[in-house]
Scaffold this active site. Structure first.
Site, PDB file in Angstrom:
ATOM      1  N   GLU A  33      13.042   2.186   0.079  1.00 35.75           N
ATOM      2  CA  GLU A  33      13.747   1.416  -0.949  1.00 35.75           C
ATOM      3  C   GLU A  33      13.182   1.713  -2.337  1.00 35.75           C
ATOM      4  O   GLU A  33      12.082   2.239  -2.485  1.00 35.75           O
ATOM      5  CB  GLU A  33      13.646  -0.080  -0.659  1.00 35.75           C
ATOM      6  CG  GLU A  33      12.236  -0.633  -0.758  1.00 35.75           C
ATOM      7  CD  GLU A  33      12.218  -2.138  -0.947  1.00 35.75           C
ATOM      8  OE1 GLU A  33      12.668  -2.596  -2.006  1.00 35.75           O
ATOM      9  OE2 GLU A  33      11.733  -2.850  -0.031  1.00 35.75           O
ATOM     10  N   LYS A  95      18.652  -5.293  -9.911  1.00 34.43           N
ATOM     11  CA  LYS A  95      18.184  -5.415  -8.533  1.00 34.43           C
ATOM     12  C   LYS A  95      19.416  -5.600  -7.665  1.00 34.43           C
ATOM     13  O   LYS A  95      20.088  -6.624  -7.739  1.00 34.43           O
ATOM     14  CB  LYS A  95      17.227  -6.601  -8.400  1.00 34.43           C
ATOM     15  CG  LYS A  95      16.585  -6.754  -7.038  1.00 34.43           C
ATOM     16  CD  LYS A  95      15.597  -7.916  -7.060  1.00 34.43           C
ATOM     17  CE  LYS A  95      14.961  -8.123  -5.702  1.00 34.43           C
ATOM     18  NZ  LYS A  95      14.003  -9.257  -5.717  1.00 34.43           N
ATOM     19  N   LYS A 171       7.662 -11.573   3.480  1.00 35.53           N
ATOM     20  CA  LYS A 171       6.658 -11.957   2.498  1.00 35.53           C
ATOM     21  C   LYS A 171       6.103 -13.343   2.844  1.00 35.53           C
ATOM     22  O   LYS A 171       6.838 -14.253   3.194  1.00 35.53           O
ATOM     23  CB  LYS A 171       7.258 -11.918   1.097  1.00 35.53           C
ATOM     24  CG  LYS A 171       7.717 -10.513   0.697  1.00 35.53           C
ATOM     25  CD  LYS A 171       8.379 -10.501  -0.651  1.00 35.53           C
ATOM     26  CE  LYS A 171       8.800  -9.092  -1.035  1.00 35.53           C
ATOM     27  NZ  LYS A 171       9.907  -8.574  -0.192  1.00 35.53           N
TER      28      LYS A 171
END
Length: 313
Positions: A33, A95, A171
């Site tokens: 990515e 993004k 995360k």
């Protein structure tokens, strides 16, 4: 057996010459990515990490395909100038999640790809293995709240796109138990690489069991091949951060509590939450979290390449 997944309906993706040649020859390819480079790491370091990731994939016998959208073109595999553009301090890239790809491609804009959009574009190009740092998930409620409706698009894409995503869990700033429940609902197999407890990004263990343990790339490849014969969903391979790069747990927990308080005070919501929390980790840990982030994503790239090699045999 090949390392590719069956491509979706025709999508305007542009592979680099190296990636196109590898796919045509049936050689292993690993998607990477670009959001981690443009939004997750500071200028200078991001380019070094981008190069290190590609070198790591090549050293393990696969071809790297860093993915981004530049000027309305979905690029699968970046040239050196394109990688430098993604990592430039003044890049100002959007993004892009999966839902943003159509507008970006039609509008001729540029952006870095998240886990969700990278998975979609990798699959469209015929790439079935993708290495990243950590996936998105269900957000923790802000202090004073009991629940949140903020759920990452990464989970929905994993449930419908047959790509193996190699990561260090989600995360640790997220609600890990809730995220694992959503993955179960999406029929996404969750594998722990060499561990019985699910990793938590900066930490090697979340304290939660992994549904299935695998101990070598051959075993991973066998699971992925069997799953693809039966289901259209992806597979999640959770590879813990290397022991030498793991954050101190007390430091991690303190930074997380501080970050959530900061988000609540500022009224930050939606896609802006994760960047704020990660930035707090990076600055308040004096770079410890950045070091952990780099080492875990490099380890994931190496493992993904080894699995891709097995799938291509």
């Amino acid at each position: 057996m090949t390392s590719t997944s069956r491509p979706a309906a025709s999508v305007p993706v542009t592979p680099s010459d190296e990636v196109a040649d590898a796919l045509e020859a049936g050689r292993p390819v690993v998607a990477l990515e670009s959001t981690i480079l443009s939004h997750g790491l500071p200028p200078g370091r991001n380019l070094r990490v981008g190069e290190r990731l590609e070198d790591t994939v090549r050293a393990a016998g696969a071809v790297p395909a860093t993915i981004a959208v530049l000027d309305g073109r979905a690029l699968v595999g970046l040239t050196r100038p394109q990688l430098e553009r993604v990592c430039a301090a003044d890049a100002d890239l959007d993004k892009l999640s999966a839902r943003d790809l159509g507008p970006a491609l039609a509008g001729g804009t540029s952006g870095a790809t998240t886990v969700a959009s990278t998975s979609v574009l990798a699959h469209a190009a015929g790439i079935g293995v993708f290495a990243t740092g950590g996936i998105g998930g269900v957000h923790l409620p802000a202090p004073g709240e009991t629940a949140t409706w903020d759920v990452s698009a990464d989970l929905g894409v994993l449930g419908r796109v047959p790509v193996l995503v190699v990561c260090s869990g989600m995360k640790s700033i997220l609600d890990i138990p809730a995220t694992l429940e959503v993955l179960e609902t999406g029929s996404v197999p969750v594998l722990g690489y060499g561990v019985d407890e699910f990793p938590a990004f900066y930490l090697r263990s979340s304290g939660l069991p992994v549904p299935h343990r695998v101990d070598d790339p051959e075993q991973v490849a066998a699971v992925v091949a069997a799953h693809r014969a039966l289901s259209p969903s992806g597979v999640l391979l959770a590879n813990p951060v290397p022991e030498t790069a793991e954050m101190d747990r007390d430091l991690h927990d303190r930074l997380l509590a501080e970050g959530l308080e900061k988000v609540a005070r500022a009224g930050t919501t939606g896609a802006d939450v994760t960047p704020v929390l990660l930035e707090h980790f990076h600055t308040a840990s004096n770079g410890v979290s950045l070091d952990a982030n780099e080492e875990l994503v490099v380890a994931n790239a190496a493992l993904a390449a080894r699995v891709a090699v097995e799938l291509a045999r």
